[in-house]
Design a protein around this motif. Structure first.
Motif, PDB file in Angstrom:
ATOM      1  N   TYR A 137      11.475-101.164 -77.614  1.00 27.21           N
ATOM      2  CA  TYR A 137      12.802-101.768 -77.423  1.00 27.21           C
ATOM      3  C   TYR A 137      13.421-101.294 -76.103  1.00 27.21           C
ATOM      4  CZ  TYR A 137      17.773-102.732 -77.859  1.00 27.21           C
ATOM      5  OH  TYR A 137      19.051-103.148 -77.604  1.00 27.21           O
ATOM      6  N   ARG A 144      14.622-106.301 -69.021  1.00 22.68           N
ATOM      7  CA  ARG A 144      15.722-107.275 -68.988  1.00 22.68           C
ATOM      8  C   ARG A 144      16.684-106.924 -67.854  1.00 22.68           C
ATOM      9  NH1 ARG A 144      19.171-108.135 -74.481  1.00 22.68           N
ATOM     10  NH2 ARG A 144      19.143-105.870 -74.373  1.00 22.68           N
ATOM     11  N   TYR A 198      26.623 -97.896 -73.559  1.00 22.03           N
ATOM     12  CA  TYR A 198      26.072 -96.855 -74.418  1.00 22.03           C
ATOM     13  C   TYR A 198      25.705 -95.631 -73.567  1.00 22.03           C
ATOM     14  CZ  TYR A 198      25.152 -99.733 -78.677  1.00 22.03           C
ATOM     15  OH  TYR A 198      25.238-100.493 -79.809  1.00 22.03           O
ATOM     16  N   ARG A 210      28.935-108.452 -77.444  1.00 24.24           N
ATOM     17  CA  ARG A 210      28.965-108.441 -78.912  1.00 24.24           C
ATOM     18  C   ARG A 210      29.097-109.829 -79.503  1.00 24.24           C
ATOM     19  NH1 ARG A 210      26.586-103.782 -80.278  1.00 24.24           N
ATOM     20  NH2 ARG A 210      27.613-101.982 -79.335  1.00 24.24           N
ATOM     21  N   CYS A 302      16.507-102.631 -84.020  1.00 22.73           N
ATOM     22  CA  CYS A 302      16.183-101.861 -82.816  1.00 22.73           C
ATOM     23  C   CYS A 302      16.593-100.386 -82.792  1.00 22.73           C
ATOM     24  CB  CYS A 302      16.689-102.592 -81.587  1.00 22.73           C
ATOM     25  SG  CYS A 302      18.436-102.758 -81.661  1.00 22.73           S
TER      26      CYS A 302
HETATM   27  C1  3EB Z   1      23.235-102.586 -81.451  1.00 19.33           C
HETATM   28  O1  3EB Z   1      24.364-102.923 -81.790  1.00 19.33           O
HETATM   29  C2  3EB Z   1      22.104-103.077 -82.309  1.00 19.33           C
HETATM   30  O2  3EB Z   1      19.286-105.631 -77.131  1.00 19.33           O
HETATM   31  O3  3EB Z   1      19.912-107.709 -77.127  1.00 19.33           O
HETATM   32  C3  3EB Z   1      22.067-105.890 -81.252  1.00 19.33           C
HETATM   33  C4  3EB Z   1      22.222-107.084 -80.546  1.00 19.33           C
HETATM   34  C5  3EB Z   1      21.184-104.944 -80.801  1.00 19.33           C
HETATM   35  C6  3EB Z   1      21.494-107.312 -79.367  1.00 19.33           C
HETATM   36  C7  3EB Z   1      19.884-106.575 -77.644  1.00 19.33           C
HETATM   37  C8  3EB Z   1      20.462-105.176 -79.618  1.00 19.33           C
HETATM   38  C9  3EB Z   1      20.608-106.355 -78.913  1.00 19.33           C
HETATM   39  O4  3EB Z   1      23.003-101.864 -80.469  1.00 19.33           O
HETATM   40  C10 3EB Z   1      20.975-103.656 -81.545  1.00 19.33           C
END
Ligand code: 3EB
Length: 317
Positions: A137, A144, A198, A210, A302
């Protein structure tokens, strides 16, 4: 006023057979074991087993449609929207395949004039497996980002809504997406740190928003039991499901706050629920009694400690 993209979507029971007409179909996604339907329409074949009864996801429009291919991206487009799908094997590894897929997607949407990506669905096998010292991941995230940088796209703020899930071992990297001629509104969750912010402990920063709003459609990204940037309720699938729904509720609230498209509501969304362990399905289902359209898929999420992830799509009323 929201732009009128004419986008319609639906989960159709596989048992109902192929659509009666294809001329208004932008694209489809099938899951698990499903027929190929027609070569005329871009179809993403997502290799995740289905839990319960199978449906396919279909996107339609009331505008005139044209089909085509750009590099390895199969697409169909209307005046306002483009649905695309790309499927690549990992001949030279996941990092290379991901960067190549994203480069082809960006080239296609730029060249065809639909530069605003609203939503991207990503499926890759062995998502939590570490190879070359990095979880796959995280390799995906790194690749990306490289493609976003190469195409001078934003890495924060104005990024597409997305999801990234594990698919069956041996399956290709499958990506499908919706892009537009018109600007997309990115939505963040006030309960969570934006994924693109993050801390370093989670590896290369994931470039997704989101949720996003395009016209009167709300796309909720893959959403999990994360508060701030941390996983909460480790080992408790019921509490993770509740927390995930609280996150989705916060996103619906945020979408209603920033959008003039009308009213989005939890009860009219179509949900896709990714379940890490099939045995957890009853507990997850017990928290989703009030939702009408739900597709359950068996897929790795992930982060190792996440047992469930939920995405949604809905129209303002
Ligand atoms: C998170 O909230 C969970 O890498 O495109 C959620 C939605 C998650 C998209 C991405 C990863 C992705 O981090 C993982």
């Amino acid at each position: 006023m929201a732009v009128a993209t004419g986008l319609q979507f639906e989960y159709v029971p596989l048992a109902a057979g192929a659509p009666a007409r294809w001329d208004d179909v932008l694209g489809v996604a099938t899951f698990g074991t499903a027929p190929a339907f027609t070569a005329e329409v871009p179809a993403a074949h997502v290799h995740t087993p289905v839990l319960g009864s199978n449906v396919y996801e279909i996107f339609r429009t009331d505008q005139r449609i044209e089909s085509g291919q750009y590099a390895r991206v199969q697409f169909r487009r209307s005046a306002d929207l483009l649905f695309g799908s790309i499927s690549l094997t990992e001949a030279s590894g996941l990092h290379t395949a991901t960067e190549q897929a994203y480069r082809e997607i960006f080239a296609a949407v730029n060249e065809l004039g639909y530069p605003h990506l609203a939503r991207i669905w990503n499926y890759l096998p062995q998502i939590n497996v570490e190879t070359k010292g990095l979880e796959r991941y995280r390799q995906f995230n790194s690749a990306r980002r490289n493609a976003l940088i190469a195409y001078r796209r934003d890495l924060t703020g104005n990024v597409p809504a997305a999801c990234a899930l594990g698919s069956v071992t041996g399956s290709p990297l499958v990506i499908y997406f919706l892009a537009s001629r018109h600007a997309v509104t990115a939505v963040e969750n006030p309960r969570q740190v934006s994924a693109y912010e993050y801390p370093e402990q989670y590896g290369p920063k994931p470039a997704f928003s989101r949720a996003s709003i395009l016209g009167n459609t709300l796309f909720i990204s893959g959403t999990a039991s994360i508060v701030g940037h941390e996983t909460v309720h480790v080992g408790d699938v019921t509490a993770q499901t509740r927390e995930t729904l609280a996150n989705i509720e916060a996103l619906v609230g945020e979408a209603n706050r920033v959008s003039s498209a009308g009213r989005f509501s939890m009860s009219t969304l179509a949900y896709k629920v990714y379940v890490r362990h099939a045995a957890d399905l009853p507990l997850i289902q017990s928290q989703l009694r009030n939702q009408a359209q739900i597709l359950y898929l068996l897929a790795d999420v992930c982060r190792q400690d996440l047992l469930v992830e939920i995405e949604a799509i809905g129209r303002a009323s």
